[in-house]
Design an enzyme around this catalytic site. Structure first.
Site, PDB file in Angstrom:
ATOM      1  N   VAL A   1       0.813  -1.227   0.000  1.00  0.00           N
ATOM      2  CA  VAL A   1       0.000   0.000   0.000  1.00  0.00           C
ATOM      3  C   VAL A   1       0.843   1.272   0.000  1.00  0.00           C
ATOM      4  O   VAL A   1       0.322   2.357  -0.252  1.00  0.00           O
ATOM      5  CB  VAL A   1      -1.009   0.054   1.177  1.00  0.00           C
ATOM      6  CG1 VAL A   1      -2.026  -1.079   1.096  1.00  0.00           C
ATOM      7  CG2 VAL A   1      -0.306   0.070   2.523  1.00  0.00           C
TER       8      VAL A   1
ATOM      9  N   TYR B   1       4.698   6.591  14.987  1.00  0.00           N
ATOM     10  CA  TYR B   1       3.449   5.832  14.828  1.00  0.00           C
ATOM     11  C   TYR B   1       2.249   6.733  15.173  1.00  0.00           C
ATOM     12  O   TYR B   1       1.279   6.808  14.416  1.00  0.00           O
ATOM     13  CB  TYR B   1       3.485   4.592  15.724  1.00  0.00           C
ATOM     14  CG  TYR B   1       2.249   3.727  15.672  1.00  0.00           C
ATOM     15  CD1 TYR B   1       2.027   2.867  14.597  1.00  0.00           C
ATOM     16  CD2 TYR B   1       1.296   3.755  16.694  1.00  0.00           C
ATOM     17  CE1 TYR B   1       0.894   2.059  14.549  1.00  0.00           C
ATOM     18  CE2 TYR B   1       0.172   2.962  16.655  1.00  0.00           C
ATOM     19  CZ  TYR B   1      -0.024   2.108  15.580  1.00  0.00           C
ATOM     20  OH  TYR B   1      -1.154   1.316  15.524  1.00  0.00           O
TER      21      TYR B   1
HETATM   22  P1  NAP Z   1      -0.360  -7.030  12.293  1.00  0.00           P
HETATM   23  O1  NAP Z   1      -0.899  -8.232  12.957  1.00  0.00           O
HETATM   24  O2  NAP Z   1       1.078  -6.697  12.422  1.00  0.00           O
HETATM   25  O3  NAP Z   1      -0.760  -7.102  10.733  1.00  0.00           O
HETATM   26  C1  NAP Z   1      -0.407  -6.050   9.890  1.00  0.00           C
HETATM   27  C2  NAP Z   1      -1.074  -6.259   8.555  1.00  0.00           C
HETATM   28  O4  NAP Z   1      -0.725  -5.114   7.733  1.00  0.00           O
HETATM   29  C3  NAP Z   1      -0.594  -7.501   7.840  1.00  0.00           C
HETATM   30  O5  NAP Z   1      -1.689  -8.111   7.206  1.00  0.00           O
HETATM   31  C4  NAP Z   1       0.384  -6.957   6.805  1.00  0.00           C
HETATM   32  O6  NAP Z   1       0.393  -7.699   5.595  1.00  0.00           O
HETATM   33  C5  NAP Z   1      -0.217  -5.607   6.519  1.00  0.00           C
HETATM   34  N1  NAP Z   1       0.753  -4.694   5.941  1.00  0.00           N
HETATM   35  C6  NAP Z   1       1.827  -4.124   6.544  1.00  0.00           C
HETATM   36  N2  NAP Z   1       2.502  -3.368   5.675  1.00  0.00           N
HETATM   37  C7  NAP Z   1       1.831  -3.447   4.480  1.00  0.00           C
HETATM   38  C8  NAP Z   1       2.019  -2.888   3.203  1.00  0.00           C
HETATM   39  N3  NAP Z   1       3.066  -2.086   2.943  1.00  0.00           N
HETATM   40  N4  NAP Z   1       1.123  -3.173   2.232  1.00  0.00           N
HETATM   41  C9  NAP Z   1       0.075  -3.986   2.477  1.00  0.00           C
HETATM   42  N5  NAP Z   1      -0.148  -4.564   3.662  1.00  0.00           N
HETATM   43  C10 NAP Z   1       0.724  -4.295   4.658  1.00  0.00           C
HETATM   44  O7  NAP Z   1      -1.124  -5.711  12.780  1.00  0.00           O
HETATM   45  P2  NAP Z   1      -2.553  -5.515  13.467  1.00  0.00           P
HETATM   46  O8  NAP Z   1      -2.334  -5.415  14.929  1.00  0.00           O
HETATM   47  O9  NAP Z   1      -3.539  -6.459  12.919  1.00  0.00           O
HETATM   48  O10 NAP Z   1      -2.854  -4.022  12.961  1.00  0.00           O
HETATM   49  C11 NAP Z   1      -3.767  -3.730  11.923  1.00  0.00           C
HETATM   50  C12 NAP Z   1      -4.052  -2.240  11.971  1.00  0.00           C
HETATM   51  O11 NAP Z   1      -4.608  -1.899  13.241  1.00  0.00           O
HETATM   52  C13 NAP Z   1      -2.791  -1.373  11.805  1.00  0.00           C
HETATM   53  O12 NAP Z   1      -3.111  -0.236  11.047  1.00  0.00           O
HETATM   54  C14 NAP Z   1      -2.471  -0.990  13.244  1.00  0.00           C
HETATM   55  O13 NAP Z   1      -1.733   0.210  13.305  1.00  0.00           O
HETATM   56  C15 NAP Z   1      -3.849  -0.847  13.822  1.00  0.00           C
HETATM   57  N6  NAP Z   1      -3.926  -0.978  15.270  1.00  0.00           N
HETATM   58  C16 NAP Z   1      -3.454  -2.076  15.912  1.00  0.00           C
HETATM   59  C17 NAP Z   1      -3.552  -2.148  17.297  1.00  0.00           C
HETATM   60  C18 NAP Z   1      -3.032  -3.319  18.076  1.00  0.00           C
HETATM   61  O14 NAP Z   1      -2.965  -3.218  19.313  1.00  0.00           O
HETATM   62  N7  NAP Z   1      -2.700  -4.442  17.463  1.00  0.00           N
HETATM   63  C19 NAP Z   1      -4.139  -1.091  18.004  1.00  0.00           C
HETATM   64  C20 NAP Z   1      -4.612   0.010  17.303  1.00  0.00           C
HETATM   65  C21 NAP Z   1      -4.520   0.058  15.942  1.00  0.00           C
HETATM   66  P3  NAP Z   1       1.578  -8.739   5.176  1.00  0.00           P
HETATM   67  O15 NAP Z   1       1.939  -9.509   6.406  1.00  0.00           O
HETATM   68  O16 NAP Z   1       0.923  -9.558   4.102  1.00  0.00           O
HETATM   69  O17 NAP Z   1       2.699  -7.906   4.639  1.00  0.00           O
END
Ligand code: NAP
Length: 231
Positions: A60, A150
């Site tokens: 992305v 972040y």
């Molecule tokens: P995660 O488990 O680390 O998964 C991250 C996802 O983003 C993976 O599917 C990864 O795909 C994808 N991704 C990363 N870089 C990318 C790129 N350049 N192009 C396309 N896809 C990309 O993270 P998560 O915790 O599920 O987080 C998802 C969202 O929620 C993020 O925006 C994060 O900031 C937000 N969030 C998370 C939390 C938390 O506590 N976990 C809290 C608040 C907000 P690949 O592995 O296929 O590359």
């Protein structure tokens, strides 16, 4: 046919969102970047449950790949009902230790990626009064010590959400954001139990599962609301 595209659908919150939309009858386009085998495994599991899930690899943060992804959506699905901008990366470091490369990479995925996904999704969203759900963070509305890049990128997502909610209403498109606190995914797997407890005490928030956040994404997508930044 209702169509949803979820960026970063291979793992964590995005994977749970893919499952929630698919099980609610949506044709889902699962965007992934590096985790091909996880994306494929999730697709296979959902296809076996009579869901309709398509994979699309795109980084992305690469505008050409984002443009091509929405070209694919336009060509094969004609319209898009829901765009979930979920793909994101984190960076935990004090400002004096953050390199330019780390800064660029977080801003490119978390802010630029969301911006250009919105831009290139516009034509297909406008065909059906579609909706955008941006996944920001609690750090998109509060300050975060040792996560300044972040937090900055997530404040950008909140600003973009509020701006596009005003700008895109003429196209019949609604735009909202979710600001989750701690969610149990790969992103937070490095936290100890004590650190998680401290996080909950400091923020006054509980810990969520990806499935709970996926349901919130689904609910806000179908809510008809516009410009909401939900903590
Ligand atoms: P995660 O488990 O680390 O998964 C991250 C996802 O983003 C993976 O599917 C990864 O795909 C994808 N991704 C990363 N870089 C990318 C790129 N350049 N192009 C396309 N896809 C990309 O993270 P998560 O915790 O599920 O987080 C998802 C969202 O929620 C993020 O925006 C994060 O900031 C937000 N969030 C998370 C939390 C938390 O506590 N976990 C809290 C608040 C907000 P690949 O592995 O296929 O590359």
């Amino acid at each position: 046919m209702k169509v949803a595209l979820i960026t970063g659908g291979s793992r964590g919150i995005g994977a749970a969102a893919v499952e929630t939309f698919a099980k609610n009858g949506y044709t889902v386009i699962l965007n992934y970047n590096n985790s091909k085998s996880k994306a494929k495994a999730l697709q296979q599991r959902l296809l076996a449950e009579n869901c309709d899930v398509h994979l699309y690899k795109a980084d992305v943060s690469d505008i050409a790949e984002v443009s091509a992804m929405f070209g694919y959506v336009s060509k094969y699905f004609k319209h898009l009902d829901v765009l979930v901008n979920n793909a994101g990366i984190s960076c935990t470091a004090q400002i004096q230790d953050v390199t330019e490369a780390e800064f660029d990479s977080v801003m490119s995925v978390n802010a630029k990626g969301v911006y250009f996904c919105c831009k290139y999704a516009l034509p297909v969203l406008a065909k059906c009064n579609g909706t955008i759900v941006n996944i920001a963070s609690i750090w998109g509305v509060r300050g975060a010590s040792c996560e300044s890049v972040y937090a900055m990128s997530k404040h950008a997502v909140v600003g973009l959400t509020r701006s596009l909610a005003l700008e895109l209403s003429d196209f019949g498109i609604t735009v909202n954001a979710l600001c989750p606190p701690m969610v149990l995914t790969d992103m937070t797997s490095g936290y100890t139990k004590d650190e998680m407890s401290a996080f909950c005490a400091d923020t006054g928030t509980p810990i969520y599962s990806p499935k709970q956040i996926a349901q919130q994404i689904y609910d806000i997508a179908l809510s008809g609301l516009n410009g909401v930044v939900a903590e």
